[in-house]
Design an enzyme around this catalytic site. Structure first.
Site, PDB file in Angstrom:
ATOM      1  N   HIS A 132      11.898 -40.628 -21.051  1.00 28.88           N
ATOM      2  CA  HIS A 132      12.234 -41.792 -20.222  1.00 28.88           C
ATOM      3  C   HIS A 132      11.344 -41.859 -18.990  1.00 28.88           C
ATOM      4  O   HIS A 132      10.571 -40.948 -18.692  1.00 28.88           O
ATOM      5  CB  HIS A 132      13.716 -41.763 -19.820  1.00 28.88           C
ATOM      6  CG  HIS A 132      14.123 -40.573 -19.002  1.00 28.88           C
ATOM      7  ND1 HIS A 132      13.836 -40.432 -17.668  1.00 28.88           N
ATOM      8  CD2 HIS A 132      14.811 -39.455 -19.341  1.00 28.88           C
ATOM      9  CE1 HIS A 132      14.329 -39.296 -17.215  1.00 28.88           C
ATOM     10  NE2 HIS A 132      14.924 -38.671 -18.221  1.00 28.88           N
ATOM     11  N   CYS A 139      15.346 -33.435 -20.141  1.00 28.02           N
ATOM     12  CA  CYS A 139      14.659 -34.615 -20.641  1.00 28.02           C
ATOM     13  C   CYS A 139      13.167 -34.532 -20.366  1.00 28.02           C
ATOM     14  O   CYS A 139      12.705 -33.708 -19.574  1.00 28.02           O
ATOM     15  CB  CYS A 139      15.239 -35.870 -19.988  1.00 28.02           C
ATOM     16  SG  CYS A 139      16.854 -36.379 -20.630  1.00 28.02           S
TER      17      CYS A 139
END
Length: 277
Positions: free
Chosen positions: A153, A169
């Site tokens: 992301h 992440c």
């Protein structure tokens, strides 16, 4: 060290994001949530999580951690074929995009810090969402890791790119993640390489190590441990673990296994107010 994405829970202001939305959608499918999948972790979502945890004999604390993520399951997306292949090196913090087996782009990324590493392995992109905003930046692409809301992301802190700093992440510059998002489809293969993170049971007599020191440090921050952080699992560490287990209504056996380490990490994140993905 815990292999877990950020712990979804009630906070003020409320936690928001596509990972919250993913959990809500699974709760809807499984019949435990009747609200909207709005990506806001509010009281109705907490009630749905607790009902789901109770039905699945999990610790009913309203926190979506790795055990709850695994039980929720993930949507099944088939491999999209071999045109695109993403390879991420967590040692170098570099993402490479291959098109028809030819390198077509490289990007600097941020990956998981040592306490919450990015999971090594072969995964697929199973969800995509444009412009989630906040710490997720310009785009979000969830990976098929079963025990968390891991994703590639964007970000709201450009200075973090290139560092090992996330909750697991893979974080990209917003311009880079937009380009990647617009290129690769659902089902794209993502290979994550680097040092394999392993966990072990910690008990009296365990070989000293940094994982024991991490447990000591977290328990000290939570007020259960007052001795030196030396990486040695001795009587004072065992007593602190047992006190924590009793407070969390876990079996007070003094052994740091999967359930106890997840509970320690989640309470530590809560104490720090850590909501970053």
């Amino acid at each position: 060290m815990v292999i877990a994405s950020r712990f979804l829970r009630m906070t003020t202001p409320a936690m928001r994001g596509p990972d919250v939305m993913a959990a809500q959608r699974r709760l809807i499918v499984l019949g435990f949530y009747q609200g909207n999948s709005d990506g806001v972790y509010g009281p109705q979502t907490v009630q749905g999580v607790i009902a789901f945890q109770t039905a699945n004999h999990l610790l009913a604390d309203g926190i979506v951690g790795p055990h709850t993520w695994t039980a929720l399951g993930i949507g099944q997306v088939q491999w999209g074929g071999g045109q695109y292949h993403i390879v991420i090196d967590t040692n170098q913090n570099v993402l490479a995009l291959y098109t028809n087996n030819v390198l077509s782009g490289t990007y600097l990324v941020a990956t998981g810090k040592p306490a919450t590493p990015t999971p090594i392995g072969d995964w697929l992109i199973i969800e995509k969402q444009p412009n989630p905003g906040g710490p997720f930046g310009a785009a979000w692409m969830r990976l098929s890791v079963p025990n968390g809301g891991y994703a590639i992301h964007g970000n709201d802190d450009a200075s973090s790119i290139g560092q090992s700093i996330t909750h697991g992440c893979v974080r990209m510059a917003n311009t880079d993640v937009t380009a990647l998002y617009n290129t690769v489809p659902l089902g794209t293969l993502v290979t994550i390489m680097g040092q394999l993170a392993t966990t072990r049971l910690l008990d009296i007599g365990a070989t000293p190590g940094s994982d024991i020191a991490e447990v000591q440090q977290m328990l000290q921050a939570l007020g259960y441990y007052s001795s030196s952080i030396d990486g040695v699992y001795g009587p004072s560490t065992q007593a602190a673990v047992q006190a924590f287990q009793q407070a969390q209504q876990l079996s007070p056996d003094g052994v740091v296994g999967p359930q106890t380490i997840v509970a320690i990490q989640s309470r530590y994140d809560i104490a720090l107010g850590d909501v970053q993905p």
